[in-house]
Design an enzyme around this catalytic site. Structure first.
Site, PDB file in Angstrom:
ATOM      1  N   ASN A   1      42.059  40.466  45.272  1.00 19.42           N
ATOM      2  CA  ASN A   1      40.749  40.595  44.585  1.00 19.42           C
ATOM      3  C   ASN A   1      39.935  40.875  45.745  1.00 19.42           C
ATOM      4  O   ASN A   1      39.649  39.786  46.437  1.00 19.42           O
ATOM      5  CB  ASN A   1      40.427  39.542  43.460  1.00 19.42           C
TER       6      ASN A   1
ATOM      7  N   LYS B   1      36.728  41.352  45.812  1.00 17.45           N
ATOM      8  CA  LYS B   1      35.270  40.918  45.364  1.00 17.45           C
ATOM      9  C   LYS B   1      34.222  41.936  46.215  1.00 17.45           C
ATOM     10  O   LYS B   1      34.583  43.214  46.192  1.00 17.45           O
ATOM     11  CB  LYS B   1      35.115  39.828  45.885  1.00 17.45           C
TER      12      LYS B   1
ATOM     13  N   HIS C   1      36.524  36.764  35.655  1.00 17.44           N
ATOM     14  CA  HIS C   1      36.770  35.804  36.936  1.00 17.44           C
ATOM     15  C   HIS C   1      35.549  34.672  36.892  1.00 17.44           C
ATOM     16  O   HIS C   1      34.550  34.994  36.181  1.00 17.44           O
ATOM     17  CB  HIS C   1      36.226  36.835  38.013  1.00 17.44           C
TER      18      HIS C   1
ATOM     19  N   GLU D   1      33.376  33.831  38.982  1.00 17.49           N
ATOM     20  CA  GLU D   1      32.199  34.158  39.639  1.00 17.49           C
ATOM     21  C   GLU D   1      31.319  35.010  38.513  1.00 17.49           C
ATOM     22  O   GLU D   1      30.140  34.954  38.672  1.00 17.49           O
ATOM     23  CB  GLU D   1      32.599  34.976  40.839  1.00 17.49           C
TER      24      GLU D   1
ATOM     25  N   GLU E   1      42.809  30.043  37.626  1.00 16.42           N
ATOM     26  CA  GLU E   1      42.150  29.911  38.922  1.00 16.42           C
ATOM     27  C   GLU E   1      41.210  28.541  38.962  1.00 16.42           C
ATOM     28  O   GLU E   1      39.997  28.811  38.393  1.00 16.42           O
ATOM     29  CB  GLU E   1      41.311  31.311  39.292  1.00 16.42           C
TER      30      GLU E   1
ATOM     31  N   GLY F   1      38.032  29.789  47.391  1.00 14.09           N
ATOM     32  CA  GLY F   1      37.229  30.043  48.537  1.00 14.09           C
ATOM     33  C   GLY F   1      37.022  28.751  49.142  1.00 14.09           C
ATOM     34  O   GLY F   1      36.163  28.615  50.172  1.00 14.09           O
TER      35      GLY F   1
ATOM     36  N   SER G   1      42.444  30.085  47.047  1.00 11.32           N
ATOM     37  CA  SER G   1      42.940  29.612  48.329  1.00 11.32           C
ATOM     38  C   SER G   1      44.390  29.837  48.736  1.00 11.32           C
ATOM     39  O   SER G   1      45.142  29.016  49.543  1.00 11.32           O
ATOM     40  CB  SER G   1      42.597  28.284  48.532  1.00 11.32           C
TER      41      SER G   1
ATOM     42  N   GLY H   1      41.989  36.230  46.783  1.00  5.91           N
ATOM     43  CA  GLY H   1      40.822  36.732  47.264  1.00  5.91           C
ATOM     44  C   GLY H   1      40.636  36.802  48.755  1.00  5.91           C
ATOM     45  O   GLY H   1      41.328  37.754  49.306  1.00  5.91           O
ATOM     46  N   GLY H   2      39.940  35.996  49.551  1.00  5.44           N
ATOM     47  CA  GLY H   2      39.981  36.051  50.925  1.00  5.44           C
ATOM     48  C   GLY H   2      41.197  36.820  51.802  1.00  5.44           C
ATOM     49  O   GLY H   2      40.690  37.456  52.525  1.00  5.44           O
TER      50      GLY H   2
HETATM   51  P1  13P Z   1      40.229  32.965  47.411  1.00  6.53           P
HETATM   52  O1  13P Z   1      41.684  33.463  47.660  1.00  6.53           O
HETATM   53  O2  13P Z   1      39.227  33.525  48.455  1.00  6.53           O
HETATM   54  O3  13P Z   1      40.169  31.378  47.236  1.00  6.53           O
HETATM   55  O4  13P Z   1      39.927  33.745  45.994  1.00  6.53           O
HETATM   56  C1  13P Z   1      40.433  33.355  45.094  1.00  6.53           C
HETATM   57  C2  13P Z   1      40.086  34.477  43.822  1.00  6.53           C
HETATM   58  O5  13P Z   1      38.956  34.213  43.370  1.00  6.53           O
HETATM   59  C3  13P Z   1      40.746  35.593  43.260  1.00  6.53           C
HETATM   60  O6  13P Z   1      40.160  36.241  42.275  1.00  6.53           O
END
Ligand code: 13P
Length: 249
Positions: A12, A14, A96, A98, A166, A172, A211, A232-233
């Site tokens: 993802n 983002k 999600h 967010e 999640e 993050g 993470s 994510g990251g």
């Molecule tokens: P991180 O892997 O950056 O923690 O993000 C996870 C995420 O929100 C994937 O949708």
């Protein structure tokens, strides 16, 4: 187990990535093989069509990050599932945390978006997970159950639905639940899916997200009922993303 689904590692991105990021996608395409795991990248909507063209014929799927529930209409700035499909996406992340937090999306809206995804022929990747406060208050399973109950539509199967657990506090932050905690929640979600969808619920993929890095992927991906990761990251760098996928090598 015959019903164990094939793993999926999905990135993802983002709100990250300009057109130049296609170099990173090329690296993922070159490094990813049709091995033990399905690979997907969900870039920002501006990159979907270009990435889908690059990924044609490769062992990489392109997904999207959100959609509107309606197919078309006067919704300035929104994108429908049909548009995402038209651009080359095969799946869309909905619900999600967010979006639930920053855009105040409710379970009912998430469910409507999942149904929109199905209407357009996309797989819905529905995210659920508890906040830090909820975990501390020992409400994790209640929260996950309520979100699953109200965000997931009837009629799900392994093709049209992926569930992503999640924990909000793990996103993050570099923090992750222990493998035992992940096992408890994923096992609980599996029970919910089987209870609701019967045999189909056995093979719906349940991804862990929050993470995930190359250094912790093997440990997390070995947990029972973890059928892959939503990253994510670490999905923004091909080496890290492929390092996570190698947990399934
Ligand atoms: P991180 O892997 O950056 O923690 O993000 C996870 C995420 O929100 C994937 O949708």
């Amino acid at each position: 187990m015959a019903d164990t689904p094939r793993a999926l590692v999905a990135g993802n991105w983002k709100m990250n990535g300009l057109r130049g990021a296609s170099a990173e996608l090329e690296k993922i395409i070159q490094g990813g093989s049709a091995g033990q795991v399905d690979l997907m990248v969900c870039p920002p909507a501006t990159l979907i069509a270009g990435f889908a063209t690059l990924a044609q014929g490769a062992a990489l799927m392109i997904g999207a990050q959100d959609c509107h529930a309606e197919a078309a209409g006067a919704f300035t700035g929104d994108l429908s599932a049909e548009m995402l499909r038209d651009a080359g996406a095969v799946a869309v992340i909905v619900g999600h945390s967010e979006r639930r937090m920053l855009h105040r999306e409710t379970d009912a809206e998430v469910k409507a978006k999942a149904l929109a995804a199905w209407r357009a022929g996309l797989t819905a990747i529905v995210c659920i997970g508890e906040t830090k406060d909820q975990r501390v208050a020992d409400q994790t399973l209640d929260v996950v159950q309520a979100q699953a109950q109200s965000s997931l539509p009837d009629g799900a199967n392994a093709q049209n639905l992926v569930v992503a657990y999640e924990p909000v506090w793990a996103i993050g932050t570099g923090l992750t639940p222990t493998p035992a905690d992940v096992a408890a929640v994923h096992g609980f979600i599996r029970g919910l899916l089987e209870g609701r969808y019967g045999v189909a619920g056995r093979s719906i993929r349940i991804l862990y997200g929050g993470s995930v890095k190359p250094s912790n992927a093997s440990e997390l991906m070995q947990v029972p009922n973890v059928n892959g990761a939503l990253v994510g990251g670490a999905s923004l760098k091909a080496d890290d993303f492929l390092g996570i996928a190698r947990a399934y090598a």
